[in-house]
Scaffold this motif. Structure first.
Motif, short mmCIF file in Angstrom:
data_model
loop_
_atom_site.label_atom_id
_atom_site.label_comp_id
_atom_site.label_asym_id
_atom_site.label_seq_id
_atom_site.Cartn_x
_atom_site.Cartn_y
_atom_site.Cartn_z
N GLU A 46 0.82 -1.22 0.00
CA GLU A 46 0.00 0.00 0.00
C GLU A 46 0.85 1.27 0.00
O GLU A 46 0.34 2.36 0.19
CB GLU A 46 -0.94 0.01 1.22
N MET A 47 2.16 1.10 -0.17
CA MET A 47 3.12 2.22 -0.21
C MET A 47 3.33 2.87 1.16
O MET A 47 3.78 4.00 1.27
CB MET A 47 2.74 3.29 -1.23
N VAL A 48 3.00 2.12 2.24
CA VAL A 48 3.28 2.60 3.59
C VAL A 48 4.72 2.23 3.91
O VAL A 48 5.16 1.09 3.70
CB VAL A 48 2.31 1.97 4.62
N ILE A 49 5.46 3.19 4.43
CA ILE A 49 6.89 3.00 4.68
C ILE A 49 7.12 2.01 5.82
O ILE A 49 6.55 2.14 6.90
CB ILE A 49 7.57 4.35 5.00
N LEU A 50 7.95 1.02 5.55
CA LEU A 50 8.40 0.07 6.57
C LEU A 50 9.76 0.51 7.11
O LEU A 50 10.03 0.40 8.30
CB LEU A 50 8.51 -1.34 5.99
N ALA A 51 10.64 0.96 6.23
CA ALA A 51 11.98 1.40 6.62
C ALA A 51 12.40 2.52 5.67
O ALA A 51 12.29 2.37 4.46
CB ALA A 51 12.98 0.25 6.54
N GLY A 52 12.82 3.63 6.24
CA GLY A 52 13.29 4.73 5.42
C GLY A 52 12.55 6.03 5.62
O GLY A 52 12.52 6.88 4.74
N HIS A 53 11.95 6.22 6.78
CA HIS A 53 11.24 7.47 7.05
C HIS A 53 12.16 8.69 6.93
O HIS A 53 11.76 9.72 6.41
CB HIS A 53 10.59 7.44 8.44
N GLU A 77 0.96 -8.53 8.87
CA GLU A 77 0.95 -7.29 9.66
C GLU A 77 1.95 -7.36 10.81
O GLU A 77 2.65 -6.40 11.09
CB GLU A 77 -0.46 -6.98 10.19
N GLU A 78 2.05 -8.54 11.46
CA GLU A 78 3.02 -8.66 12.55
C GLU A 78 4.46 -8.59 12.03
O GLU A 78 5.35 -8.03 12.68
CB GLU A 78 2.79 -9.90 13.42
N GLN A 79 4.70 -9.14 10.85
CA GLN A 79 6.04 -9.05 10.25
C GLN A 79 6.38 -7.60 9.89
O GLN A 79 7.51 -7.16 10.10
CB GLN A 79 6.14 -9.94 9.01
N LYS A 80 5.43 -6.87 9.37
CA LYS A 80 5.65 -5.46 9.05
C LYS A 80 6.01 -4.68 10.30
O LYS A 80 6.97 -3.90 10.30
CB LYS A 80 4.41 -4.84 8.39
N LYS A 81 5.24 -4.87 11.37
CA LYS A 81 5.51 -4.16 12.62
C LYS A 81 6.89 -4.53 13.17
O LYS A 81 7.65 -3.67 13.59
CB LYS A 81 4.42 -4.47 13.65
#
Length: 157
Positions: A46-53, A77-81
């Motif tokens: 969904e183009m939500v940043i996981l790493a790189g803010h 979702e738990e892996q993303k978090k």
């Protein structure tokens, strides 16, 4: 790993990002200006940043047209978090080899190069490198930041 170029305004910062990045943005902007964009921003489908803010905010500040991204698809979702937290925490877990760092800085100081592009201030570099680096300024080793004194015994040079 596939890397795509995308307009950074199309990326969505994670609203609950637990990391405060403001202090690092200006340094990263200088780094991107000098070296280019060398590490992609990691996003979900969904183009939500996981790493790189921090890279994202630097790109917005610099008004870059395109940034490299990697879409980490297929994560729960738990892996993303967990990945968001791990990506930032892993840098804190690493330590510096003071002698190797001192040697790298000494070699770099032989060039006509802005030493602060390493991410260290000149004061930090002077304390890390001792007085043998030509730009070094005398400082009290007791003032060195905690992260360097944890693993190394500091002595007067």
């Amino acid at each position: 790993m596939k890397i795509k170029l995308i307009d950074p305004t199309n990326l969505l910062p994670y609203e609950r990002n637990p990391r405060h990045n403001d202090e690092a943005i200006a340094t990263l902007e200088r780094s991107i200006s000098e070296f280019g964009f060398r590490q992609p921003i990691v996003v979900d489908e969904e183009m939500v940043i996981l790493a790189g803010h921090t890279r994202h905010q630097a790109a917005l500040n610099m008004e870059l047209d395109l940034v490299p991204i990697h879409i980490a698809d297929g994560l729960s979702e738990e892996q993303k978090k967990s990945f968001r937290i791990m990506d930032n925490k892993s840098a804190e877990l690493a330590t510096w080899d003071r002698d190797a760092l001192k040697q790298e800085l000494a070699e770099l100081s032989e060039f006509d190069f802005d030493m602060t592009l390493t991410g260290f201030s000149l004061d930090e570099i002077a304390r890390l490198g001792g007085t043998d680096l030509e730009f070094a300024i005398p400082v009290n080793d007791d003032d060195i930041e905690e992260e360097f004194s944890d693993d190394y015994e500091m002595t007067n040079v």
